[in-house]
Design a protein around this motif. Structure first.
Motif, short mmCIF file in Angstrom:
data_model
loop_
_atom_site.label_atom_id
_atom_site.label_comp_id
_atom_site.label_asym_id
_atom_site.label_seq_id
_atom_site.Cartn_x
_atom_site.Cartn_y
_atom_site.Cartn_z
N SER A 48 0.81 -1.21 0.00
CA SER A 48 0.00 0.00 0.00
C SER A 48 0.85 1.27 0.00
O SER A 48 0.51 2.24 -0.65
CB SER A 48 -0.92 0.03 1.23
N ALA A 49 1.95 1.24 0.74
CA ALA A 49 2.77 2.43 0.87
C ALA A 49 4.19 2.05 1.24
O ALA A 49 4.40 1.03 1.90
CB ALA A 49 2.20 3.38 1.92
N THR A 58 8.68 8.54 -1.17
CA THR A 58 7.54 7.73 -0.74
C THR A 58 6.82 7.17 -1.95
O THR A 58 6.93 7.68 -3.08
CB THR A 58 6.55 8.55 0.10
N TYR A 59 6.11 6.10 -1.69
CA TYR A 59 5.29 5.46 -2.72
C TYR A 59 3.91 5.20 -2.12
O TYR A 59 3.80 4.77 -0.95
CB TYR A 59 5.91 4.13 -3.15
N LEU A 60 2.87 5.44 -2.90
CA LEU A 60 1.52 5.09 -2.51
C LEU A 60 0.85 4.37 -3.66
O LEU A 60 0.92 4.83 -4.81
CB LEU A 60 0.71 6.35 -2.15
N ALA A 61 0.23 3.27 -3.39
CA ALA A 61 -0.52 2.55 -4.41
C ALA A 61 -1.67 3.42 -4.90
O ALA A 61 -2.18 4.28 -4.17
CB ALA A 61 -1.05 1.24 -3.84
N ASP A 62 -2.06 3.21 -6.13
CA ASP A 62 -3.15 4.02 -6.70
C ASP A 62 -4.41 3.95 -5.85
O ASP A 62 -5.16 4.92 -5.75
CB ASP A 62 -3.44 3.55 -8.12
N VAL A 64 -4.79 3.95 -2.74
CA VAL A 64 -4.77 4.74 -1.51
C VAL A 64 -4.22 6.15 -1.72
O VAL A 64 -4.22 6.96 -0.78
CB VAL A 64 -3.96 4.03 -0.40
N LYS A 65 -3.78 6.44 -2.91
CA LYS A 65 -3.19 7.75 -3.20
C LYS A 65 -4.21 8.85 -2.92
O LYS A 65 -5.39 8.74 -3.29
CB LYS A 65 -2.73 7.78 -4.65
N GLY A 66 -3.75 9.91 -2.25
CA GLY A 66 -4.64 11.01 -1.92
C GLY A 66 -5.39 10.82 -0.62
O GLY A 66 -6.04 11.76 -0.13
N LEU A 86 -11.49 6.58 4.77
CA LEU A 86 -11.47 5.12 4.64
C LEU A 86 -12.72 4.60 3.97
O LEU A 86 -13.82 5.15 4.14
CB LEU A 86 -11.28 4.48 6.01
N LYS A 87 -12.53 3.53 3.20
CA LYS A 87 -13.60 2.89 2.46
C LYS A 87 -13.72 1.45 2.92
O LYS A 87 -12.74 0.86 3.39
CB LYS A 87 -13.28 2.91 0.96
#
Length: 124
Positions: A48-49, A58-62, A64-66, A86-87
């Motif tokens: 995820s990150a 840093t890296y964020l998966a699409d 969870v980005k934003g 959160l979803k």
């Protein structure tokens, strides 16, 4: 020995926030990139990150980005994941792990560099 201990999981309603923390010990934390993986029921574990040793990359998966923010404190030997908006599809066990960059991607460092996981449940 290497220990990664997650905390901060729990039950939250959709739209809410949680902050996961991971306390590291038994290795030289500042020498390692770190990441948060998650595994939802019936699905494969996914990254995820991730954050570099200095915090400069840093890296964020699409997915969870934003919404998610990864950070680290090299004095306290901790890495955190702030999860906002959160979803229900964010429901998963979240794992802290040491990672390394390889060929443009982030991969787990090794079998001994994983936490036991923290469950996050997001209700609709």
């Amino acid at each position: 020995q290497v220990q990664l201990v997650e905390s901060g999981g729990g039950l939250v309603q959709a739209g809410g926030s949680l902050r996961l923390s991971c306390a590291a010990s038994g290795f030289t934390f500042i020498n390692y990139d770190m990441g948060w993986f998650r595994q939802a029921p019936g699905k494969e574990r996914e990254l995820s990150a991730a954050i570099s040793w200095s915090g400069g990359t840093t890296y964020l998966a699409d997915s969870v980005k934003g919404r998610f923010i990864i950070s680290r404190d090299n004095v306290k030997n901790m890495v955190s994941l702030q999860m906002n908006s959160l979803k229900p599809e964010d429901t998963a066990v979240y794992y802290c792990a040491a990672v390394r960059q390889f060929g443009g991607s982030w991969r787990p460092y090794g079998a001994g560099y994983w936490g036991k996981g923290s469950l996050v449940t997001v209700s609709a």
